[in-house]
Design a protein around this motif. Sequence first.
Motif, PDB file in Angstrom:
ATOM      1  N   CYS A  38      98.837  61.266 123.423  1.00  0.00           N
ATOM      2  CA  CYS A  38      99.602  61.083 122.511  1.00  0.00           C
ATOM      3  C   CYS A  38      99.417  62.245 121.409  1.00  0.00           C
ATOM      4  O   CYS A  38     100.064  62.306 120.453  1.00  0.00           O
ATOM      5  N   GLY A  39      98.480  63.258 121.588  1.00  0.00           N
ATOM      6  CA  GLY A  39      98.574  64.193 120.906  1.00  0.00           C
ATOM      7  C   GLY A  39      97.701  64.129 119.474  1.00  0.00           C
ATOM      8  O   GLY A  39      97.877  64.570 118.298  1.00  0.00           O
ATOM      9  N   ILE A  40      96.711  63.017 119.652  1.00  0.00           N
ATOM     10  CA  ILE A  40      95.942  62.565 118.530  1.00  0.00           C
ATOM     11  C   ILE A  40      94.818  63.527 118.211  1.00  0.00           C
ATOM     12  O   ILE A  40      93.969  63.655 119.318  1.00  0.00           O
ATOM     13  N   ASP A  41      94.427  64.045 117.220  1.00  0.00           N
ATOM     14  CA  ASP A  41      93.348  64.987 116.937  1.00  0.00           C
ATOM     15  C   ASP A  41      92.081  64.170 116.253  1.00  0.00           C
ATOM     16  O   ASP A  41      91.049  64.716 116.647  1.00  0.00           O
ATOM     17  N   ALA A  42      92.492  63.049 115.708  1.00  0.00           N
ATOM     18  CA  ALA A  42      91.278  62.338 115.142  1.00  0.00           C
ATOM     19  C   ALA A  42      91.633  60.884 115.301  1.00  0.00           C
ATOM     20  O   ALA A  42      92.733  60.537 114.859  1.00  0.00           O
ATOM     21  N   LEU A  43      90.826  60.059 116.061  1.00  0.00           N
ATOM     22  CA  LEU A  43      90.870  58.684 116.341  1.00  0.00           C
ATOM     23  C   LEU A  43      89.772  57.941 115.405  1.00  0.00           C
ATOM     24  O   LEU A  43      88.804  58.369 115.813  1.00  0.00           O
ATOM     25  N   CYS A  44      90.278  57.172 114.459  1.00  0.00           N
ATOM     26  CA  CYS A  44      89.215  56.444 113.737  1.00  0.00           C
ATOM     27  C   CYS A  44      89.120  54.915 114.178  1.00  0.00           C
ATOM     28  O   CYS A  44      90.097  54.238 113.974  1.00  0.00           O
ATOM     29  N   ILE A  45      87.962  54.430 114.531  1.00  0.00           N
ATOM     30  CA  ILE A  45      87.857  53.017 115.395  1.00  0.00           C
ATOM     31  C   ILE A  45      87.009  52.011 114.413  1.00  0.00           C
ATOM     32  O   ILE A  45      85.905  52.524 113.864  1.00  0.00           O
ATOM     33  N   ALA A  46      87.508  50.961 114.267  1.00  0.00           N
ATOM     34  CA  ALA A  46      86.784  49.836 113.849  1.00  0.00           C
ATOM     35  C   ALA A  46      86.238  49.137 115.200  1.00  0.00           C
ATOM     36  O   ALA A  46      87.070  48.589 115.735  1.00  0.00           O
ATOM     37  N   GLY A  47      84.865  49.164 115.457  1.00  0.00           N
ATOM     38  CA  GLY A  47      84.343  48.502 116.682  1.00  0.00           C
ATOM     39  C   GLY A  47      84.103  47.170 116.446  1.00  0.00           C
ATOM     40  O   GLY A  47      84.399  46.238 117.539  1.00  0.00           O
ATOM     41  N   HIS A  48      84.517  46.345 115.443  1.00  0.00           N
ATOM     42  CA  HIS A  48      84.070  45.115 115.119  1.00  0.00           C
ATOM     43  C   HIS A  48      85.512  44.075 115.075  1.00  0.00           C
ATOM     44  O   HIS A  48      85.620  42.883 114.823  1.00  0.00           O
ATOM     45  N   LEU A  58      97.119  65.746 113.593  1.00  0.00           N
ATOM     46  CA  LEU A  58      97.595  64.075 113.785  1.00  0.00           C
ATOM     47  C   LEU A  58      96.377  63.372 113.617  1.00  0.00           C
ATOM     48  O   LEU A  58      95.470  63.246 114.471  1.00  0.00           O
ATOM     49  N   ILE A  59      95.783  62.535 112.377  1.00  0.00           N
ATOM     50  CA  ILE A  59      94.686  61.773 112.107  1.00  0.00           C
ATOM     51  C   ILE A  59      95.425  60.267 112.293  1.00  0.00           C
ATOM     52  O   ILE A  59      96.143  60.085 111.339  1.00  0.00           O
ATOM     53  N   CYS A  60      94.470  59.542 112.908  1.00  0.00           N
ATOM     54  CA  CYS A  60      95.036  58.335 113.241  1.00  0.00           C
ATOM     55  C   CYS A  60      93.939  56.905 112.574  1.00  0.00           C
ATOM     56  O   CYS A  60      92.755  57.172 113.213  1.00  0.00           O
ATOM     57  N   ASP A  61      94.367  56.160 111.873  1.00  0.00           N
ATOM     58  CA  ASP A  61      93.678  55.050 111.620  1.00  0.00           C
ATOM     59  C   ASP A  61      93.876  53.971 112.673  1.00  0.00           C
ATOM     60  O   ASP A  61      94.911  53.324 112.704  1.00  0.00           O
ATOM     61  N   GLY A  62      92.960  53.650 113.667  1.00  0.00           N
ATOM     62  CA  GLY A  62      93.007  52.792 114.661  1.00  0.00           C
ATOM     63  C   GLY A  62      92.383  51.392 114.607  1.00  0.00           C
ATOM     64  O   GLY A  62      92.234  50.787 115.452  1.00  0.00           O
ATOM     65  N   ALA A  63      92.183  51.108 112.953  1.00  0.00           N
ATOM     66  CA  ALA A  63      91.392  50.029 112.888  1.00  0.00           C
ATOM     67  C   ALA A  63      91.908  48.755 113.511  1.00  0.00           C
ATOM     68  O   ALA A  63      91.196  47.729 114.099  1.00  0.00           O
ATOM     69  N   GLN A  64      93.104  48.328 113.301  1.00  0.00           N
ATOM     70  CA  GLN A  64      93.869  47.204 113.971  1.00  0.00           C
ATOM     71  C   GLN A  64      94.503  47.386 115.076  1.00  0.00           C
ATOM     72  O   GLN A  64      94.776  46.450 116.211  1.00  0.00           O
ATOM     73  N   ALA A  65      94.631  48.614 115.805  1.00  0.00           N
ATOM     74  CA  ALA A  65      95.441  49.149 117.174  1.00  0.00           C
ATOM     75  C   ALA A  65      94.474  49.039 118.124  1.00  0.00           C
ATOM     76  O   ALA A  65      94.729  48.589 119.168  1.00  0.00           O
ATOM     77  N   CYS A  66      93.187  49.592 118.128  1.00  0.00           N
ATOM     78  CA  CYS A  66      92.183  49.976 119.196  1.00  0.00           C
ATOM     79  C   CYS A  66      91.851  48.590 119.558  1.00  0.00           C
ATOM     80  O   CYS A  66      91.345  47.809 119.040  1.00  0.00           O
TER      81      CYS A  66
END
Length: 374
Positions: A186-196, A168-176
């Motif tokens: 949550c069983g997420i294998d990869a979480l991608c984050i937008a720090g800005h 499970l690969i997740c785009d967290g740009a708007q959620a994080c």
Amino acid sequence: MIYFDNAATGGFKPQSVLSAVGAALKVCANPGRSGHKLSVACSERVYACRRALMEFFGGYSCDRTIFTKNCTEALNIALFGALRPGDKVVTTFAEHNSVLRPLQRLEETGVEVKLAPLTRGGEIDIPALASMVHADTKAVVITLASNVTGAVTDVKELRSAIPPRTLLICDGAQACGHIPLNMRECGIDALCIAGHKGMYGIQGSGALLFSERIDPLPLMYGGTGSESFNLNMPDFYPDRLESGTLNYPAIVSLAEGVLYLKSHFNEERDKLRHLTSLLHEELSKMPFVRLYSRPNYVGITAFSLGGMGSEQAAYRLSEEFAVCVRGGLHCAPLIHEALGTSDGGLIRASLSPFNTEREVGLFCTAVKSLAGER
């Protein structure tokens, strides 16, 4: 100026973030590249940032917490680094081009990509998606919150609906930074984050956190400060994925953003939900406005203004009323196809907890003024 474009990049930073960045800019040392005291001190700060991020998101280890320049880079590392020709992937119509374009390229190399539909409200249809995932599906790639409608995916429900072995690969740009996330739970294998964005870091900050079930190959090759005689990239993380000089000021800003959120998360979340609900309520009273979003915790309201294109409306709001919003397709073309808004796109007002009720009121007055000239 009223800044309602926080989904593109956060327009407001806590003072602690600004102070940390200012201090970092006064330090000339390169973390991990020298043995003198300043370099070592910067390296220790970078490691502290990794740990803060890993703990905040319930990650798997500091070594598997990688700094990137944005969420797009994190997604590219996760997708190109983990998928091979012959692999099968399921994604959705809700995705941003930072998912769709890498998957399009991977499809050209032999990766099989399937697109799951959305509900009528523009949300990810979890049962429909799950029906497309089989025992041999390598990965499911989803956005945790739509950058167009703000719709949030129930990631725990989705995880339980797909096979345990599927990544499970997740785009967290708007959620994080806006919704609580724990990768292990949550069983997420990869979480991608937008720090800005919701994380309050500066532009140039991002991260990839990943589990032991995924071992991404590097996209970039270069100096790491380790194993310099080895002409291949090191086989250990984080060095394997972090070639070249790290963006120290951006990393420090992201760490301070995490510290701020740890102390203010619930109040920020509730305030953002309140402001977004208020905006939604006021716009819903206007007969010339059609809403394409519901009140949410990520601050996004999407709507159309009868008789006026979204980009024209955004331009006029900026020029005539000093209001910053975004019009168009928001780099997410397929969700507009699903919503039936591909021709003109939508106006997106994306709020921050630093916005105010007064600004919401002024914005609604501006929208009414534009509509009066239809």
